[in-house]
Design a protein around this motif. Structure first.
Motif, short mmCIF file in Angstrom:
data_model
loop_
_atom_site.label_atom_id
_atom_site.label_comp_id
_atom_site.label_asym_id
_atom_site.label_seq_id
_atom_site.Cartn_x
_atom_site.Cartn_y
_atom_site.Cartn_z
N ASN A 1 0.94 -1.22 0.02
CA ASN A 1 -0.16 0.12 -0.01
C ASN A 1 0.95 1.27 0.05
N LEU A 2 1.59 1.52 -1.22
CA LEU A 2 2.33 2.68 -1.29
C LEU A 2 1.64 4.13 -1.04
N THR A 3 0.45 4.10 -1.61
CA THR A 3 -0.26 5.16 -1.41
C THR A 3 -0.22 5.95 0.04
N ASN A 4 -0.84 4.95 0.88
CA ASN A 4 -0.83 5.42 2.21
C ASN A 4 0.73 5.69 2.82
N LEU A 5 1.50 5.14 2.08
CA LEU A 5 2.82 5.24 2.65
C LEU A 5 3.26 6.88 2.19
N PHE A 6 2.89 7.44 1.17
CA PHE A 6 3.18 8.79 0.63
C PHE A 6 2.16 9.82 1.30
N VAL A 7 0.92 9.33 1.54
CA VAL A 7 -0.28 10.10 2.28
C VAL A 7 0.62 10.65 3.49
N GLY A 8 0.62 11.92 3.88
CA GLY A 8 1.17 12.22 5.20
C GLY A 8 2.74 12.28 5.29
N SER A 9 3.34 12.20 4.38
CA SER A 9 4.76 12.04 4.38
C SER A 9 5.30 13.36 4.34
N GLU A 10 4.56 14.54 4.26
CA GLU A 10 4.87 15.96 4.38
C GLU A 10 6.02 16.24 3.48
N GLY A 11 6.10 15.50 2.33
CA GLY A 11 7.11 15.84 1.30
C GLY A 11 8.69 15.58 1.38
N THR A 12 8.69 14.66 2.41
CA THR A 12 10.04 14.08 2.69
C THR A 12 10.47 12.78 2.00
N LEU A 13 9.31 12.18 1.24
CA LEU A 13 9.81 10.96 0.55
C LEU A 13 9.69 11.29 -0.87
N GLY A 14 9.18 12.26 -1.33
CA GLY A 14 8.99 12.58 -2.69
C GLY A 14 8.24 13.70 -3.07
N ILE A 15 8.12 14.33 -4.31
CA ILE A 15 7.25 15.56 -4.73
C ILE A 15 5.88 14.96 -5.15
N ILE A 16 4.98 14.97 -4.81
CA ILE A 16 3.53 14.62 -5.44
C ILE A 16 3.17 15.30 -6.67
#
Length: 456
Positions: free
Chosen positions: A224-239
């Motif tokens: 579930n990579l989507t929920n990994l990036f939701v809430g990542s505050e820009g630290t894991l990548g640029i949406i």
């Protein structure tokens, strides 16, 4: 001093100073050459107009709505598509430059501050609604699209996107911060409403968290990579794209305001309404200080007592049942009769006043800053947490000295076991140390009560 040194040692000291100056000059020359090389690469990717070194632009992109001081980036770039974002990220990765994504700057946590400098990626030029599937109830948008712009675009489709944090925030930014809002009790937060993300990683690679072009409703197959990036505050990548779940516009909506004799009575009513299974769309608590601030700022005239704002969505028949149950519960706790807001104009005015609570609190004490924090506790502890926190502020005399006249500003259960606090303070106040002591003690001694952060 060099006067007391022998001629030979004095000569060595002069030579050492000369070597240091040459070294510094060499480093500055190398840094300047590297900067020129990077800027040249940036301009080749997004054009002369897509790169800014102007101080005003950098200052604008170094601060959000929070209390944190401005930390401007070294340069701001304005990509127009995901390919440009990827190319810019690769340049930054090769030169080991920090990347700070920037949407609309409406955050309250200082997430856009470039604390070590770097490159700000301002995504405002990527503002297209790309795909809408009315029958499937979903839409894909770029990061420059805000929630109000999306709902305006959807107006003629009979659909809407209900997650509403108050500010007209970027939808990709809302995904990055896992934003919630006044409708969270009925429709969930961003975490429940994001189906897929396109993300540019720090090395410039582009990924799609649920597969390119896919819009799955299930998350049980694969990571579930989507929920990994939701809430990542820009630290894991640029949406750079987000696919969102949409909802049908309800047949009927009605809002109400109910006043209570005490904080305990208002919060008890909130808990009981949720426990009764009433499918309420919004339920928001404002204490007496906050309702007074909203009255002044938004020209309202509600009683200055603990207050609930409520909203019900559904068919005309289902609304009657919801309203009857909620009214019985509030009156059993000493609540007043509901003051109704039935037409769209009155409802919008009511909820705009709630969304403007941040600015209403600031207006109570001009020149001061606001510090906001959230508390998350089990639903059963919600009445206790709000009552005890209010008592803590009075006990620490923050009500009269640091925050007077606005006192403590307490808002919002959002229908969840959560409360938001806004503390209005001046760092020049002699009682500022009391505020520091209060937040540190509440965070350390009562970890379930208040999440505290340093605002220096």
């Amino acid at each position: 001093m060099l006067l007391g040194l022998t001629p030979s040692r004095r000569l060595l000291s002069h030579r050492h100073c000369l070597l240091q100056c040459r070294s510094i000059k060499s480093e500055n020359t190398a840094r300047s050459a590297a900067l020129d090389s990077v800027l040249s690469a940036f301009r080749s990717i997004c054009g002369e107009d897509g790169v800014s070194l102007g101080e005003a632009v950098r200052q604008q992109h170094g601060k959000d709505e929070s209390v944190h001081r401005c930390c401007p980036p070294d340069v701001v770039v304005f990509p127009r598509c995901v390919e440009e974002v990827s190319a810019l990220a690769k340049v930054c990765n090769n030169h080991r430059l920090p990347i700070i994504p920037f949407g609309t700057g409406t955050g309250l946590e200082g997430g856009v501050s470039a604390v070590t400098g770097g490159v700000c990626f301002s995504l405002r030029n990527m503002d297209q609604v790309l795909d809408i599937h009315q029958e499937d109830f979903d839409v894909t948008v770029e990061p420059g699209v805000t929630r109000k712009a999306l709902n305006a675009y959807l107006r003629d489709t009979g659909l809407w996107f209900p997650v509403d944090p108050g500010a007209d925030a970027s939808l990709c930014g809302m995904a990055a911060t896992s934003a919630s809002g006044t409708n969270a009790v009925r429709y969930g937060t961003m975490r429940e409403n994001v189906l897929n993300l396109e993300v540019v990683l720090a090395d410039g690679n582009i990924i799609h968290t649920a597969g390119k072009g896919r819009r799955p409703r299930k998350t049980s197959a694969g990571y579930n990579l989507t929920n990994l990036f939701v809430g990542s505050e820009g630290t894991l990548g640029i949406i750079t794209k987000t696919t969102l779940r949409l909802y049908g516009i309800p047949e009927a909506m009605v809002s109400a305001v109910c006043s209570f004799p005490s904080v305990q009575a208002a919060v008890d009513s909130t808990v009981q309404i949720l426990q009764a299974g009433v499918p309420i769309a919004r339920i928001e608590f404002l204490d007496d200080v906050m309702i007074d601030a909203c009255n002044r700022f938004s020209s309202l005239s509600y009683p200055v007592t603990p207050t609930l704002f409520l909203e019900f969505h559904g068919s005309e028949r289902s609304l009657e049942e919801q309203v009857h149950t909620a009214e019985d519960i509030t009156q059993s706790n000493g609540g007043s009769d509901f003051q109704w807001a039935r037409d769209a104009e009155t409802r919008n005015r009511l909820w705009k006043a709630r969304h403007d609570a941040w600015y209403a609190a600031l207006a109570l004490r001009p020149g001061c800053k606001a510090y906001s924090t959230d508390v998350c506790v089990p639903l059963s502890r919600l009445p206790q947490i709000i009552v005890e926190t209010k008592e803590d502020l009075i006990e620490n005399r923050l009500t009269e000295k640091v925050l007077a006249p606005p006192k403590e500003v307490l808002t919002s259960t959002k229908g969840k076991p959560r409360a938001s606090k806004r503390l209005i303070f001046s760092s020049q106040s002699p009682s500022h140390p009391q505020l520091l002591h209060f937040t540190q003690r509440a965070g350390a001694d009562k970890p379930a009560k208040l999440h505290c952060f340093d605002w220096t």
